[in-house]
Design a protein around this motif. Sequence first.
Motif, PDB file in Angstrom:
ATOM      1  N   VAL A 215       0.775  -1.031   0.165  1.00  0.00           N
ATOM      2  CA  VAL A 215      -0.501  -0.072   0.088  1.00  0.00           C
ATOM      3  C   VAL A 215       0.755   1.471   0.341  1.00  0.00           C
ATOM      4  O   VAL A 215       0.608   2.190  -1.067  1.00  0.00           O
ATOM      5  CB  VAL A 215      -1.415  -0.166   0.842  1.00  0.00           C
ATOM      6  N   ALA A 216       1.757   1.456   0.641  1.00  0.00           N
ATOM      7  CA  ALA A 216       2.601   2.330   0.997  1.00  0.00           C
ATOM      8  C   ALA A 216       3.711   3.363  -0.018  1.00  0.00           C
ATOM      9  O   ALA A 216       3.850   4.005  -0.235  1.00  0.00           O
ATOM     10  CB  ALA A 216       3.096   2.729   2.518  1.00  0.00           C
ATOM     11  N   PHE A 217       4.141   1.879  -0.812  1.00  0.00           N
ATOM     12  CA  PHE A 217       5.165   1.510  -1.714  1.00  0.00           C
ATOM     13  C   PHE A 217       4.333   1.853  -2.971  1.00  0.00           C
ATOM     14  O   PHE A 217       5.537   2.558  -3.974  1.00  0.00           O
ATOM     15  CB  PHE A 217       6.215   0.837  -1.389  1.00  0.00           C
ATOM     16  N   GLY A 218       3.849   1.055  -3.051  1.00  0.00           N
ATOM     17  CA  GLY A 218       2.862   0.751  -4.300  1.00  0.00           C
ATOM     18  C   GLY A 218       2.116   1.886  -4.933  1.00  0.00           C
ATOM     19  O   GLY A 218       1.879   1.512  -5.914  1.00  0.00           O
ATOM     20  N   LYS A 219       1.638   2.754  -4.141  1.00  0.00           N
ATOM     21  CA  LYS A 219       0.364   3.626  -4.098  1.00  0.00           C
ATOM     22  C   LYS A 219      -1.032   2.752  -4.762  1.00  0.00           C
ATOM     23  O   LYS A 219      -1.675   4.072  -5.845  1.00  0.00           O
ATOM     24  CB  LYS A 219       0.993   5.021  -4.602  1.00  0.00           C
ATOM     25  N   VAL A 220      -0.938   1.861  -4.005  1.00  0.00           N
ATOM     26  CA  VAL A 220      -2.549   1.197  -5.376  1.00  0.00           C
ATOM     27  C   VAL A 220      -3.492   1.503  -3.506  1.00  0.00           C
ATOM     28  O   VAL A 220      -2.886   1.572  -2.165  1.00  0.00           O
ATOM     29  CB  VAL A 220      -2.216   0.286  -5.284  1.00  0.00           C
ATOM     30  N   PRO A 221      -4.277   2.128  -3.389  1.00  0.00           N
ATOM     31  CA  PRO A 221      -5.677   1.543  -2.915  1.00  0.00           C
ATOM     32  C   PRO A 221      -5.806   0.715  -2.040  1.00  0.00           C
ATOM     33  O   PRO A 221      -5.306  -0.837  -2.105  1.00  0.00           O
ATOM     34  CB  PRO A 221      -7.098   2.083  -3.515  1.00  0.00           C
ATOM     35  N   ALA A 222      -5.738   0.296  -0.634  1.00  0.00           N
ATOM     36  CA  ALA A 222      -5.754  -0.148   0.526  1.00  0.00           C
ATOM     37  C   ALA A 222      -6.726  -1.296   0.129  1.00  0.00           C
ATOM     38  O   ALA A 222      -6.433  -2.375   0.823  1.00  0.00           O
ATOM     39  CB  ALA A 222      -5.595  -0.176   1.776  1.00  0.00           C
ATOM     40  N   LEU A 223      -7.765  -0.962  -0.304  1.00  0.00           N
ATOM     41  CA  LEU A 223      -8.869  -1.340  -0.451  1.00  0.00           C
ATOM     42  C   LEU A 223      -8.799  -2.866  -1.536  1.00  0.00           C
ATOM     43  O   LEU A 223      -9.227  -3.739  -1.379  1.00  0.00           O
ATOM     44  CB  LEU A 223     -10.243  -0.983  -0.541  1.00  0.00           C
ATOM     45  N   VAL A 224      -8.553  -2.454  -2.332  1.00  0.00           N
ATOM     46  CA  VAL A 224      -7.903  -2.932  -3.497  1.00  0.00           C
ATOM     47  C   VAL A 224      -6.738  -4.252  -3.080  1.00  0.00           C
ATOM     48  O   VAL A 224      -6.631  -5.505  -3.549  1.00  0.00           O
ATOM     49  CB  VAL A 224      -6.719  -2.655  -5.021  1.00  0.00           C
ATOM     50  N   ILE A 225      -5.227  -4.039  -2.842  1.00  0.00           N
ATOM     51  CA  ILE A 225      -4.273  -4.706  -1.908  1.00  0.00           C
ATOM     52  C   ILE A 225      -4.733  -5.588  -1.161  1.00  0.00           C
ATOM     53  O   ILE A 225      -4.787  -6.848  -0.681  1.00  0.00           O
ATOM     54  CB  ILE A 225      -2.852  -3.351  -1.104  1.00  0.00           C
ATOM     55  N   THR A 226      -5.227  -5.735  -0.236  1.00  0.00           N
ATOM     56  CA  THR A 226      -6.003  -5.756   1.607  1.00  0.00           C
ATOM     57  C   THR A 226      -7.308  -7.157   0.433  1.00  0.00           C
ATOM     58  O   THR A 226      -7.413  -8.359   1.022  1.00  0.00           O
ATOM     59  CB  THR A 226      -6.526  -5.072   2.163  1.00  0.00           C
ATOM     60  N   LEU A 227      -8.003  -6.505  -0.375  1.00  0.00           N
ATOM     61  CA  LEU A 227      -9.148  -7.416  -0.437  1.00  0.00           C
ATOM     62  C   LEU A 227      -7.864  -8.353  -1.867  1.00  0.00           C
ATOM     63  O   LEU A 227      -8.971  -9.732  -1.096  1.00  0.00           O
ATOM     64  CB  LEU A 227      -9.625  -6.787  -1.841  1.00  0.00           C
ATOM     65  N   GLY A 228      -6.984  -7.980  -2.043  1.00  0.00           N
ATOM     66  CA  GLY A 228      -5.814  -8.974  -2.727  1.00  0.00           C
ATOM     67  C   GLY A 228      -5.331  -9.952  -2.315  1.00  0.00           C
ATOM     68  O   GLY A 228      -5.695 -11.584  -2.457  1.00  0.00           O
ATOM     69  N   THR A 229      -4.926  -9.288  -1.343  1.00  0.00           N
ATOM     70  CA  THR A 229      -4.341 -10.256   0.225  1.00  0.00           C
ATOM     71  C   THR A 229      -5.152 -11.208   0.943  1.00  0.00           C
ATOM     72  O   THR A 229      -4.441 -12.236   1.342  1.00  0.00           O
ATOM     73  CB  THR A 229      -3.454  -9.715   0.849  1.00  0.00           C
ATOM     74  N   LEU A 230      -6.301 -10.478   1.104  1.00  0.00           N
ATOM     75  CA  LEU A 230      -7.211 -11.515   2.296  1.00  0.00           C
ATOM     76  C   LEU A 230      -7.388 -12.822   1.023  1.00  0.00           C
ATOM     77  O   LEU A 230      -7.518 -13.857   1.664  1.00  0.00           O
ATOM     78  CB  LEU A 230      -9.013 -10.762   1.521  1.00  0.00           C
ATOM     79  N   TYR A 231      -7.694 -12.955  -0.314  1.00  0.00           N
ATOM     80  CA  TYR A 231      -7.914 -14.224  -1.262  1.00  0.00           C
ATOM     81  C   TYR A 231      -6.841 -14.742  -1.324  1.00  0.00           C
ATOM     82  O   TYR A 231      -6.696 -16.394  -1.183  1.00  0.00           O
ATOM     83  CB  TYR A 231      -8.373 -13.583  -1.849  1.00  0.00           C
ATOM     84  N   ILE A 232      -5.945 -14.163  -1.000  1.00  0.00           N
ATOM     85  CA  ILE A 232      -4.788 -15.078  -0.825  1.00  0.00           C
ATOM     86  C   ILE A 232      -3.964 -15.931  -0.252  1.00  0.00           C
ATOM     87  O   ILE A 232      -3.702 -16.535  -0.106  1.00  0.00           O
ATOM     88  CB  ILE A 232      -3.261 -14.272  -1.677  1.00  0.00           C
ATOM     89  N   TYR A 233      -4.412 -15.127   1.391  1.00  0.00           N
ATOM     90  CA  TYR A 233      -3.431 -15.550   2.790  1.00  0.00           C
ATOM     91  C   TYR A 233      -4.752 -16.580   3.120  1.00  0.00           C
ATOM     92  O   TYR A 233      -4.428 -17.675   3.457  1.00  0.00           O
ATOM     93  CB  TYR A 233      -4.117 -14.159   3.332  1.00  0.00           C
ATOM     94  N   ARG A 234      -6.217 -16.544   1.998  1.00  0.00           N
ATOM     95  CA  ARG A 234      -7.136 -17.560   2.392  1.00  0.00           C
ATOM     96  C   ARG A 234      -7.029 -18.380   1.860  1.00  0.00           C
ATOM     97  O   ARG A 234      -6.799 -20.305   2.414  1.00  0.00           O
ATOM     98  CB  ARG A 234      -8.588 -17.117   2.355  1.00  0.00           C
ATOM     99  N   GLY A 235      -5.968 -18.368   0.441  1.00  0.00           N
ATOM    100  CA  GLY A 235      -5.736 -19.460  -0.389  1.00  0.00           C
ATOM    101  C   GLY A 235      -4.905 -20.638   0.388  1.00  0.00           C
ATOM    102  O   GLY A 235      -4.603 -21.424  -0.001  1.00  0.00           O
ATOM    103  N   VAL A 236      -3.815 -19.528   0.438  1.00  0.00           N
ATOM    104  CA  VAL A 236      -2.734 -19.994   1.699  1.00  0.00           C
ATOM    105  C   VAL A 236      -3.019 -21.023   2.504  1.00  0.00           C
ATOM    106  O   VAL A 236      -2.549 -22.367   2.687  1.00  0.00           O
ATOM    107  CB  VAL A 236      -1.532 -19.055   1.651  1.00  0.00           C
ATOM    108  N   PHE A 237      -4.097 -21.010   3.254  1.00  0.00           N
ATOM    109  CA  PHE A 237      -4.424 -21.776   4.124  1.00  0.00           C
ATOM    110  C   PHE A 237      -5.472 -22.477   3.938  1.00  0.00           C
ATOM    111  O   PHE A 237      -4.757 -23.670   4.672  1.00  0.00           O
ATOM    112  CB  PHE A 237      -5.805 -20.352   5.095  1.00  0.00           C
ATOM    113  N   LEU A 238      -5.834 -22.550   2.836  1.00  0.00           N
ATOM    114  CA  LEU A 238      -6.833 -24.255   2.219  1.00  0.00           C
ATOM    115  C   LEU A 238      -5.749 -24.963   1.781  1.00  0.00           C
ATOM    116  O   LEU A 238      -6.201 -25.836   2.279  1.00  0.00           O
ATOM    117  CB  LEU A 238      -7.691 -23.190   1.305  1.00  0.00           C
TER     118      LEU A 238
END
Length: 356
Positions: free
Chosen positions: A138-161
């Motif tokens: 978020v801080a270095f990529g200058k991408v909205p946190a909503l987009v980044i954390t929505l993506g990591t939500l699914y990535i982290y959940r995928g890693v978990f599964l």
Amino acid sequence: MSAVLTPPSASPSDVNPSSVPRGRRLLGTVLRSREIAVAVVLLALIAFTTVKSTGFVFSSDGWRNLLVTPSLLLLLAVGQTVVIVTRNVDLSVGSVLGLTAYFTGKLFSDNPGLPIPVVFLAGIAFGAVLGLVNGVLVAFGKVPALVITLGTLYIYRGVFLSWAGSDRINASDLPAGFLDLGTKTVLTIPVLTIIALVVLAAVGYYLHTARGGRELYAIGSDPDAAKLYGLTVTRRVVAAFVVSGALAGLAGVVYAARYGTVSSGAGSGIELQAVGAAVIGGVAIFGGSGTVWGAAIGAFLLVTINRALPIVGISDFWQRAVVGALIIAAIVLDRVLSARRERRLVAARDEARKSA
């Protein structure tokens, strides 16, 4: 609560003391407090539900459930508040919670005899690393946190599964001393609730008194002005996400102690409740204002509503509708109060110019 950057040229003589008596100002502050308003609603809900069913509070498990059930959401809401005041949001906390809860169980099952404090620290560190990934993107990529954390939500959940698969952590995999944390009390207050309240007090004190905490509010109030003022915006935003991830990691350890079992669905959907608790508690979704105290009361209110409404005979559909209505009402109230403050500031400025 909001942060104001005082211009370097401002002098103490430029500020006139208020002519309103101190007692009246204090009463006005109390009446305008969002935290107190939400607390009154919470107490009224508990009182009304207890009248309908005394077991809601006075049964053998009623008091304990009233205090311990919101502990998980409280930890997530506190971390979410730290992020939201910087004008960001962290939607990945539910996945971090689930991943850390499973990580906790695997630590115990693969390393029998591992000290419980070490597992707590490992869970917090694990969550902090996941939060660091969010913060850096978020801080270095200058991408909205909503987009980044929505993506990591699914990535982290995928890693978990992928990691857990059809496996699950059972109570037999966890040591008895760790499971006891989910049921132990001190002076009738559950240990897990005490842990959550200690975290709440520490974060609340830091945000209210420390320079770093005040800078988070300043960044959320106006990021461009904060940069011009010389604040380390990038570092503070990364730190906010690390704190949110660390608290989600702690919530994962608490989850394992509270329920004793961890499946791949752990923490699913709770991220929206964390955002809702913060907003209902008075944290402005556009950053710059709000307190962790309000977010904590909002967490207690959301969890208590879910427990209370079935007792008074309201269906599951209306439970969700009530929560949604509370969130919308909180946002509308924020906008109304914000517009009112802007009108007062403009009027005060115009009056000062006339009298100059």
